[in-house]
Design a protein around this motif. Structure first.
Motif, PDB file in Angstrom:
ATOM      1  N   GLN A 121     -12.525  11.635  -3.397  1.00  0.00           N
ATOM      2  CA  GLN A 121     -13.264  12.898  -3.529  1.00  0.00           C
ATOM      3  C   GLN A 121     -14.591  12.698  -4.256  1.00  0.00           C
ATOM      4  O   GLN A 121     -15.558  13.400  -3.999  1.00  0.00           O
ATOM      5  CB  GLN A 121     -12.418  13.936  -4.271  1.00  0.00           C
ATOM      6  CG  GLN A 121     -11.221  14.379  -3.479  1.00  0.00           C
ATOM      7  CD  GLN A 121     -10.362  15.365  -4.266  1.00  0.00           C
ATOM      8  OE1 GLN A 121     -10.820  15.984  -5.205  1.00  0.00           O
ATOM      9  NE2 GLN A 121      -9.114  15.497  -3.852  1.00  0.00           N
ATOM     10  N   GLY A 122     -14.625  11.720  -5.165  1.00  0.00           N
ATOM     11  CA  GLY A 122     -15.857  11.514  -5.922  1.00  0.00           C
ATOM     12  C   GLY A 122     -16.429  10.116  -5.817  1.00  0.00           C
ATOM     13  O   GLY A 122     -17.458   9.826  -6.420  1.00  0.00           O
ATOM     14  N   VAL A 142      -4.924   1.899   2.762  1.00  0.00           N
ATOM     15  CA  VAL A 142      -5.921   2.773   2.139  1.00  0.00           C
ATOM     16  C   VAL A 142      -6.105   4.010   3.014  1.00  0.00           C
ATOM     17  O   VAL A 142      -6.415   3.885   4.204  1.00  0.00           O
ATOM     18  CB  VAL A 142      -7.256   2.019   1.955  1.00  0.00           C
ATOM     19  CG1 VAL A 142      -8.290   2.901   1.276  1.00  0.00           C
ATOM     20  CG2 VAL A 142      -7.032   0.731   1.158  1.00  0.00           C
ATOM     21  N   THR A 143      -5.898   5.193   2.413  1.00  0.00           N
ATOM     22  CA  THR A 143      -6.023   6.436   3.175  1.00  0.00           C
ATOM     23  C   THR A 143      -7.036   7.367   2.515  1.00  0.00           C
ATOM     24  O   THR A 143      -7.245   7.328   1.299  1.00  0.00           O
ATOM     25  CB  THR A 143      -4.675   7.174   3.296  1.00  0.00           C
ATOM     26  OG1 THR A 143      -4.270   7.604   2.010  1.00  0.00           O
ATOM     27  CG2 THR A 143      -3.610   6.276   3.904  1.00  0.00           C
ATOM     28  N   PHE A 144      -7.624   8.215   3.322  1.00  0.00           N
ATOM     29  CA  PHE A 144      -8.650   9.129   2.836  1.00  0.00           C
ATOM     30  C   PHE A 144      -8.104  10.171   1.870  1.00  0.00           C
ATOM     31  O   PHE A 144      -8.838  10.719   1.068  1.00  0.00           O
ATOM     32  CB  PHE A 144      -9.350   9.833   4.020  1.00  0.00           C
ATOM     33  CG  PHE A 144     -10.499  10.692   3.590  1.00  0.00           C
ATOM     34  CD1 PHE A 144     -11.674  10.118   3.130  1.00  0.00           C
ATOM     35  CD2 PHE A 144     -10.417  12.069   3.638  1.00  0.00           C
ATOM     36  CE1 PHE A 144     -12.748  10.904   2.718  1.00  0.00           C
ATOM     37  CE2 PHE A 144     -11.473  12.867   3.232  1.00  0.00           C
ATOM     38  CZ  PHE A 144     -12.641  12.274   2.771  1.00  0.00           C
ATOM     39  N   ASN A 145      -6.796  10.468   1.905  1.00  0.00           N
ATOM     40  CA  ASN A 145      -6.241  11.522   1.043  1.00  0.00           C
ATOM     41  C   ASN A 145      -6.116  11.092  -0.411  1.00  0.00           C
ATOM     42  O   ASN A 145      -5.685  11.888  -1.227  1.00  0.00           O
ATOM     43  CB  ASN A 145      -4.843  11.992   1.456  1.00  0.00           C
ATOM     44  CG  ASN A 145      -4.414  11.676   2.828  1.00  0.00           C
ATOM     45  OD1 ASN A 145      -5.179  11.198   3.633  1.00  0.00           O
ATOM     46  ND2 ASN A 145      -3.177  11.951   3.117  1.00  0.00           N
ATOM     47  N   GLU A 146      -6.422   9.870  -0.758  1.00  0.00           N
ATOM     48  CA  GLU A 146      -6.293   9.427  -2.147  1.00  0.00           C
ATOM     49  C   GLU A 146      -7.343  10.125  -3.013  1.00  0.00           C
ATOM     50  O   GLU A 146      -8.491  10.296  -2.595  1.00  0.00           O
ATOM     51  CB  GLU A 146      -6.409   7.912  -2.198  1.00  0.00           C
ATOM     52  CG  GLU A 146      -5.237   7.263  -1.466  1.00  0.00           C
ATOM     53  CD  GLU A 146      -5.358   5.769  -1.297  1.00  0.00           C
ATOM     54  OE1 GLU A 146      -5.428   5.070  -2.313  1.00  0.00           O
ATOM     55  OE2 GLU A 146      -5.374   5.313  -0.145  1.00  0.00           O
ATOM     56  N   PRO A 147      -6.946  10.569  -4.214  1.00  0.00           N
ATOM     57  CA  PRO A 147      -7.820  11.431  -5.023  1.00  0.00           C
ATOM     58  C   PRO A 147      -9.161  10.817  -5.409  1.00  0.00           C
ATOM     59  O   PRO A 147     -10.158  11.535  -5.522  1.00  0.00           O
ATOM     60  CB  PRO A 147      -6.983  11.752  -6.263  1.00  0.00           C
ATOM     61  CG  PRO A 147      -5.859  10.802  -6.265  1.00  0.00           C
ATOM     62  CD  PRO A 147      -5.658  10.329  -4.861  1.00  0.00           C
ATOM     63  N   PRO A 200     -11.270   3.896   3.575  1.00  0.00           N
ATOM     64  CA  PRO A 200     -10.093   4.475   4.233  1.00  0.00           C
ATOM     65  C   PRO A 200      -9.887   3.884   5.626  1.00  0.00           C
ATOM     66  O   PRO A 200     -10.844   3.647   6.368  1.00  0.00           O
ATOM     67  CB  PRO A 200     -10.437   5.970   4.309  1.00  0.00           C
ATOM     68  CG  PRO A 200     -11.341   6.194   3.144  1.00  0.00           C
ATOM     69  CD  PRO A 200     -12.181   4.932   3.073  1.00  0.00           C
ATOM     70  N   GLY A 201      -8.625   3.643   5.940  1.00  0.00           N
ATOM     71  CA  GLY A 201      -8.269   3.023   7.212  1.00  0.00           C
ATOM     72  C   GLY A 201      -8.010   1.531   7.087  1.00  0.00           C
ATOM     73  O   GLY A 201      -7.405   0.936   7.975  1.00  0.00           O
ATOM     74  N   ASP A 202      -8.468   0.928   5.980  1.00  0.00           N
ATOM     75  CA  ASP A 202      -8.243  -0.506   5.779  1.00  0.00           C
ATOM     76  C   ASP A 202      -6.806  -0.774   5.345  1.00  0.00           C
ATOM     77  O   ASP A 202      -6.197   0.026   4.631  1.00  0.00           O
ATOM     78  CB  ASP A 202      -9.177  -1.060   4.693  1.00  0.00           C
ATOM     79  CG  ASP A 202     -10.611  -1.245   5.166  1.00  0.00           C
ATOM     80  OD1 ASP A 202     -10.849  -1.223   6.394  1.00  0.00           O
ATOM     81  OD2 ASP A 202     -11.501  -1.427   4.301  1.00  0.00           O
ATOM     82  N   SER A 203      -6.282  -1.900   5.786  1.00  0.00           N
ATOM     83  CA  SER A 203      -5.019  -2.435   5.271  1.00  0.00           C
ATOM     84  C   SER A 203      -5.393  -3.584   4.351  1.00  0.00           C
ATOM     85  O   SER A 203      -5.872  -4.622   4.805  1.00  0.00           O
ATOM     86  CB  SER A 203      -4.125  -2.942   6.404  1.00  0.00           C
ATOM     87  OG  SER A 203      -3.647  -1.860   7.165  1.00  0.00           O
ATOM     88  N   LEU A 204      -5.223  -3.346   3.061  1.00  0.00           N
ATOM     89  CA  LEU A 204      -5.634  -4.308   2.039  1.00  0.00           C
ATOM     90  C   LEU A 204      -4.456  -5.240   1.739  1.00  0.00           C
ATOM     91  O   LEU A 204      -3.395  -4.781   1.309  1.00  0.00           O
ATOM     92  CB  LEU A 204      -6.060  -3.543   0.784  1.00  0.00           C
ATOM     93  CG  LEU A 204      -6.717  -4.335  -0.331  1.00  0.00           C
ATOM     94  CD1 LEU A 204      -8.050  -4.930   0.135  1.00  0.00           C
ATOM     95  CD2 LEU A 204      -6.932  -3.432  -1.539  1.00  0.00           C
ATOM     96  N   HIS A 205      -4.640  -6.519   2.000  1.00  0.00           N
ATOM     97  CA  HIS A 205      -3.627  -7.525   1.687  1.00  0.00           C
ATOM     98  C   HIS A 205      -4.015  -8.163   0.357  1.00  0.00           C
ATOM     99  O   HIS A 205      -5.113  -8.712   0.229  1.00  0.00           O
ATOM    100  CB  HIS A 205      -3.534  -8.575   2.796  1.00  0.00           C
ATOM    101  CG  HIS A 205      -2.862  -8.058   4.019  1.00  0.00           C
ATOM    102  ND1 HIS A 205      -3.505  -7.276   4.952  1.00  0.00           N
ATOM    103  CD2 HIS A 205      -1.583  -8.181   4.450  1.00  0.00           C
ATOM    104  CE1 HIS A 205      -2.652  -6.951   5.909  1.00  0.00           C
ATOM    105  NE2 HIS A 205      -1.481  -7.477   5.627  1.00  0.00           N
ATOM    106  N   PRO A 213     -16.862   7.014   1.432  1.00  0.00           N
ATOM    107  CA  PRO A 213     -15.727   6.731   0.553  1.00  0.00           C
ATOM    108  C   PRO A 213     -15.473   5.230   0.407  1.00  0.00           C
ATOM    109  O   PRO A 213     -15.337   4.517   1.405  1.00  0.00           O
ATOM    110  CB  PRO A 213     -14.562   7.438   1.242  1.00  0.00           C
ATOM    111  CG  PRO A 213     -14.978   7.610   2.655  1.00  0.00           C
ATOM    112  CD  PRO A 213     -16.475   7.684   2.664  1.00  0.00           C
ATOM    113  N   VAL A 214     -15.452   4.765  -0.842  1.00  0.00           N
ATOM    114  CA  VAL A 214     -15.222   3.367  -1.168  1.00  0.00           C
ATOM    115  C   VAL A 214     -14.136   3.304  -2.237  1.00  0.00           C
ATOM    116  O   VAL A 214     -14.201   4.032  -3.232  1.00  0.00           O
ATOM    117  CB  VAL A 214     -16.516   2.708  -1.711  1.00  0.00           C
ATOM    118  CG1 VAL A 214     -16.263   1.287  -2.162  1.00  0.00           C
ATOM    119  CG2 VAL A 214     -17.623   2.743  -0.671  1.00  0.00           C
TER     120      VAL A 214
END
Length: 154
Positions: free
Chosen positions: A56-57, A48-53, A111-116, A63-64
């Motif tokens: 933004q909202g 999970v990265t912060f750049n995902e669209p 953001p920053g999580d590795s989702l398994h 950010p969740v």
């Protein structure tokens, strides 16, 4: 545990995933398959990265990852498992959601999580497959759902 049921570590990368399912950015939500047992289960990875669209909202100050996208990641992991189980004949076919039941969201994914993403086949009848999915960050259960899907020609 029999060999047949043993966990099989694999490394199905994003290039192979894009050959298997039709999803593309921004809706492709599985980066890699880490484990696969044919006709039984799979574990997918979503970094999970912060750049995902959607961030933004959802939500600008905290950010969740939307729960619906977590469930979609479960479905994509299940679709990859189906295609890998059925082989080349299934590539290019579509796997459509039919039901989503018992969805529970336990902890935010940020953001920053590795989702398994753990998916387990619970039943199959013809083209209809049923699954139980769990989304984990480390040892923490973040979301779970039961769902069914149908594999169909494109």
């Amino acid at each position: 545990m029999s060999e047949q049921n043993a966990s099989a570590a694999v490394n199905i990368d994003i290039t192979r995933i894009m050959e298997m399912i039709p999803h593309r950015y921004p809706i492709l939500l599985v980066d890699r398959i880490l484990e696969f047992v044919p006709n039984e289960r799979a574990v997918g990875l979503k970094n999970v990265t912060f750049n995902e669209p959607h961030f933004q909202g959802h939500f600008p100050r905290f950010p969740v990852m939307p729960g619906v996208l977590i469930v979609e990641a479960m479905a994509q992991t299940a679709a990859i498992m189906v295609v890998q189980t059925l082989g080349k004949e299934a590539e290019g076919k579509l796997v459509y959601f039919m039901t989503i039941d018992e969805a529970r969201f336990r902890k935010p994914v940020v953001p920053g999580d590795s989702l398994h993403i753990h998916v387990q086949k619970t039943k199959q009848r013809g083209p209809v497959w049923k699954f139980k999915g769990e989304a984990m960050v480390g040892d923490t259960l973040c979301a779970e759902a039961e769902f069914s899907a149908m594999i169909m020609d494109n």
